[in-house]
Design a protein around this motif. Sequence first.
Motif, mmCIF file in Angstrom:
data_model
loop_
_atom_site.group_PDB
_atom_site.id
_atom_site.type_symbol
_atom_site.label_atom_id
_atom_site.label_comp_id
_atom_site.label_asym_id
_atom_site.label_seq_id
_atom_site.Cartn_x
_atom_site.Cartn_y
_atom_site.Cartn_z
ATOM 1 N N LEU A 198 0.853 -1.194 0.000
ATOM 2 C CA LEU A 198 0.000 0.000 0.000
ATOM 3 C C LEU A 198 0.885 1.239 0.000
ATOM 4 O O LEU A 198 1.953 1.245 0.620
ATOM 5 N N PHE A 199 0.443 2.259 -0.689
ATOM 6 C CA PHE A 199 1.190 3.522 -0.705
ATOM 7 C C PHE A 199 0.195 4.666 -0.669
ATOM 8 O O PHE A 199 -0.996 4.464 -0.926
ATOM 9 N N ASP A 200 0.711 5.853 -0.366
ATOM 10 C CA ASP A 200 -0.188 6.978 -0.149
ATOM 11 C C ASP A 200 -0.966 7.328 -1.413
ATOM 12 O O ASP A 200 -2.172 7.233 -1.471
ATOM 13 N N ARG A 201 -0.238 7.747 -2.433
ATOM 14 C CA ARG A 201 -0.860 7.938 -3.746
ATOM 15 C C ARG A 201 0.226 7.717 -4.781
ATOM 16 O O ARG A 201 1.410 7.806 -4.476
ATOM 17 N N LEU A 202 -0.151 7.422 -5.988
ATOM 18 C CA LEU A 202 0.862 7.098 -6.993
ATOM 19 C C LEU A 202 1.438 8.398 -7.549
ATOM 20 O O LEU A 202 0.960 8.937 -8.538
ATOM 21 N N ASP A 203 2.507 8.864 -6.895
ATOM 22 C CA ASP A 203 3.206 10.046 -7.399
ATOM 23 C C ASP A 203 4.563 9.581 -7.947
ATOM 24 O O ASP A 203 4.912 8.399 -7.842
ATOM 25 N N PRO A 204 5.350 10.479 -8.548
ATOM 26 C CA PRO A 204 6.609 10.025 -9.150
ATOM 27 C C PRO A 204 7.545 9.343 -8.147
ATOM 28 O O PRO A 204 8.174 8.333 -8.456
ATOM 29 N N HIS A 205 7.619 9.900 -6.932
ATOM 30 C CA HIS A 205 8.502 9.320 -5.919
ATOM 31 C C HIS A 205 8.091 7.872 -5.612
ATOM 32 O O HIS A 205 8.931 6.962 -5.593
ATOM 33 N N THR A 206 6.805 7.680 -5.408
ATOM 34 C CA THR A 206 6.323 6.331 -5.072
ATOM 35 C C THR A 206 6.529 5.371 -6.235
ATOM 36 O O THR A 206 6.911 4.209 -6.034
ATOM 37 N N LEU A 207 6.279 5.861 -7.440
ATOM 38 C CA LEU A 207 6.494 4.981 -8.600
ATOM 39 C C LEU A 207 7.967 4.560 -8.655
ATOM 40 O O LEU A 207 8.276 3.385 -8.877
ATOM 41 N N GLY A 208 8.868 5.521 -8.425
ATOM 42 C CA GLY A 208 10.297 5.192 -8.401
ATOM 43 C C GLY A 208 10.597 4.125 -7.371
ATOM 44 O O GLY A 208 11.368 3.188 -7.606
ATOM 45 N N MET A 209 9.953 4.242 -6.207
ATOM 46 C CA MET A 209 10.165 3.241 -5.146
ATOM 47 C C MET A 209 9.695 1.859 -5.603
ATOM 48 O O MET A 209 10.407 0.861 -5.434
ATOM 49 N N LEU A 210 8.499 1.827 -6.178
ATOM 50 C CA LEU A 210 7.932 0.522 -6.566
ATOM 51 C C LEU A 210 8.814 -0.180 -7.595
ATOM 52 O O LEU A 210 9.086 -1.381 -7.495
ATOM 53 N N ILE A 211 9.261 0.596 -8.594
ATOM 54 C CA ILE A 211 10.071 -0.030 -9.648
ATOM 55 C C ILE A 211 11.377 -0.561 -9.051
ATOM 56 O O ILE A 211 11.785 -1.699 -9.320
ATOM 57 N N ALA A 212 12.015 0.269 -8.226
ATOM 58 C CA ALA A 212 13.300 -0.154 -7.643
ATOM 59 C C ALA A 212 13.125 -1.380 -6.747
ATOM 60 O O ALA A 212 13.994 -2.265 -6.712
ATOM 61 N N LEU A 213 11.997 -1.464 -6.051
ATOM 62 C CA LEU A 213 11.746 -2.648 -5.200
ATOM 63 C C LEU A 213 11.791 -3.924 -6.038
ATOM 64 O O LEU A 213 12.414 -4.922 -5.653
ATOM 65 N N TYR A 214 11.100 -3.868 -7.180
ATOM 66 C CA TYR A 214 11.065 -5.063 -8.032
ATOM 67 C C TYR A 214 12.420 -5.321 -8.683
ATOM 68 O O TYR A 214 12.832 -6.474 -8.833
ATOM 69 N N GLU A 215 13.124 -4.260 -9.075
ATOM 70 C CA GLU A 215 14.471 -4.482 -9.639
ATOM 71 C C GLU A 215 15.347 -5.238 -8.644
ATOM 72 O O GLU A 215 16.038 -6.198 -9.003
ATOM 73 N N HIS A 216 15.296 -4.802 -7.391
ATOM 74 C CA HIS A 216 16.175 -5.440 -6.403
ATOM 75 C C HIS A 216 15.659 -6.828 -6.001
ATOM 76 O O HIS A 216 16.448 -7.711 -5.674
ATOM 77 N N LYS A 217 14.360 -6.999 -6.062
ATOM 78 C CA LYS A 217 13.802 -8.338 -5.815
ATOM 79 C C LYS A 217 14.413 -9.326 -6.814
ATOM 80 O O LYS A 217 14.849 -10.431 -6.467
ATOM 81 N N VAL A 218 14.429 -8.906 -8.088
ATOM 82 C CA VAL A 218 14.975 -9.747 -9.161
ATOM 83 C C VAL A 218 16.459 -10.033 -8.903
ATOM 84 O O VAL A 218 16.950 -11.159 -9.085
ATOM 85 N N PHE A 219 17.166 -9.024 -8.444
ATOM 86 C CA PHE A 219 18.592 -9.187 -8.157
ATOM 87 C C PHE A 219 18.799 -10.233 -7.055
ATOM 88 O O PHE A 219 19.656 -11.122 -7.167
ATOM 89 N N VAL A 220 18.002 -10.110 -5.998
ATOM 90 C CA VAL A 220 18.129 -11.049 -4.863
ATOM 91 C C VAL A 220 17.945 -12.486 -5.358
ATOM 92 O O VAL A 220 18.721 -13.390 -5.020
ATOM 93 N N GLN A 221 16.929 -12.684 -6.188
ATOM 94 C CA GLN A 221 16.674 -14.044 -6.672
ATOM 95 C C GLN A 221 17.833 -14.540 -7.541
ATOM 96 O O GLN A 221 18.248 -15.689 -7.440
ATOM 97 N N GLY A 222 18.345 -13.654 -8.377
ATOM 98 C CA GLY A 222 19.478 -14.032 -9.231
ATOM 99 C C GLY A 222 20.679 -14.463 -8.399
ATOM 100 O O GLY A 222 21.389 -15.410 -8.745
ATOM 101 N N VAL A 223 20.894 -13.760 -7.283
ATOM 102 C CA VAL A 223 22.028 -14.107 -6.413
ATOM 103 C C VAL A 223 21.787 -15.485 -5.791
ATOM 104 O O VAL A 223 22.674 -16.346 -5.795
#
Length: 546
Positions: free
Chosen positions: A471-496
């Motif tokens: 859940l997030f407050d509202r979909l603003d640019p900052h939050t979108l940046g957070m969401l994308i980076a979360l998934y990027e790093h999720k993928v990295f963790v799995q790759g490791v």
Amino acid sequence: MSKLTSSPAWQALKAHHAAIEPVQMRRMFQDDPARFGKFSLQLGELLLDYSKNRINGETIKLLVALAEQAGLPACIGRMFGGKKINFTERRAALHTALRNRSGHPVYVDGKDVMPEVRRILELMRRFSDAVRNGRHVGHTGKDICDIVNIGIGGSDLGPLMACEALKPYASPKLSAHFVSNVDGAHLAETLKKLDAETTLFIISSKTFTTQETLTNARSARAWLVEKLGDEQAVAKHFAAVSTNLDATAQFGIHPENVFGFWDWVGGRYSLWSAIGLPIALYVGMDRFEELLGGACAVDEHFRSAPLEKNIPVLLGLLGVWYGNFFGACSNAVFPYDQSLHRFPAYLQQLEMESNGKRVDRDGNTVDYDTGMVMWGEPGTNGQHAFYQLLHQGTRLIPADFLAPLHSHNPAGEHHAILLANCFAQSEALMLGKTAEEARAELAAQGLHGEALETLLPHKVFPGNRPTNTLLFDRLDPHTLGMLIALYEHKVFVQGVVWNINSFDQWGVELGKQLAGKILPELSDAAMASKHDASTGGLIDHFRKHV
Ligand code: F6P
């Protein structure tokens, strides 16, 4: 057995899985009223509830031990430190440098890349400001009203998804269009709506050799020159984003409209670079920098939070838990936010191109599953299409639910209805409905005897289907940046954990090579074609009928 599957951490998880597999989550919630508090985390305005997973405290300990055994903390350091972790292409994977707002240097081959990163950001600012405030006009002096990004894969999906997500922040004077498919219909249908005098094309291609993009770019250029009757018009109506500056020059893009980036930015990680130019044009450079800021906040969290309190680490490990121990093959994402309707498509490339690998870093064929199929659609639409399979089908499909607390478009009860559905779905997936509950419900509806017994099995929901909710407050640019980076790093963790290279994509090459061979055979009937009977038959059929 591989080193991974025979390792103590893996074996411990296997044993733990046997113990936890029969346990119902509804039971776990009954037994522990504090479960939500134990298995949820807050990062800025973002809340992750991961309590509706088939886990207990021991599971998290064992998964974290697996990550530690894989050397995750050191790997995170190597990625942020600009080491050439994409070893098959001898490249760093430094998308984090593109959103590094700390002022600290980042080195690749002993050279700080940050001055160049900042220089390109400044060029993007100048160009996007100029277009938005009418200093950069078209060849005939008219303001630019339509931006057409021509690119594919990472040079399309990220900017497209972000422009859709950030529509509430867009300039009312600009529309953004995205042409990716080499199917001529994509370009033709887009151009139909446009006026060449007010259209700016951005040719986005890391390599500037991609067949689809160059074919579309050439056709767009021909359209523009034909409409405006002047080759010189290209200078005002075409910009390019690429690492291949010789090729952009050869195409005839004016050097002032060319935005470079670097081989250490992977295609599917490139929206933070000048590949994000359509986003900057559409919502303005200040907003684009807020997007970078959101990603940077997640980067800081990822590199500093302890593994057991680290959101991308937990998301990655939960994926490993279901993929490798429960045998789940796919992973769904359901944004309860219409503006995120292209987020699942974006994640598809991110996850499947990154972790769809079958050999480990040493070149050994793995004896465990790696990347899962990623898919999804916005809620509530999916509920009326495929959720049936999630609730009562035979497969276990872990799902992520994403939702804003506030809507950009508050209208009556819409948002409350949306969120009620979001919360209800994850509750239903977790709780299910037992035979006793279903029986009581049917009896209350007046059913008895054979009629009730016949219907009963169809009314039972097994439940115990895992979900995360973000859940997030509202979909603003900052939050979108957070969401994308979360998934990027999720993928990295799995790759490791899987010991694979998440940053190359050799699997896309074979099809490209073969298409190159087949193309001339389609138009030259005399050309001998050597193919298997099926491919040969299809080519012959085409030649005969076209
Ligand atoms: O074919 C796959 C791929 O290489 C992706 O990794 C990439 O995002 C896409 O093609 C586009 O490549 P480019 O930006 O070089 O045109």
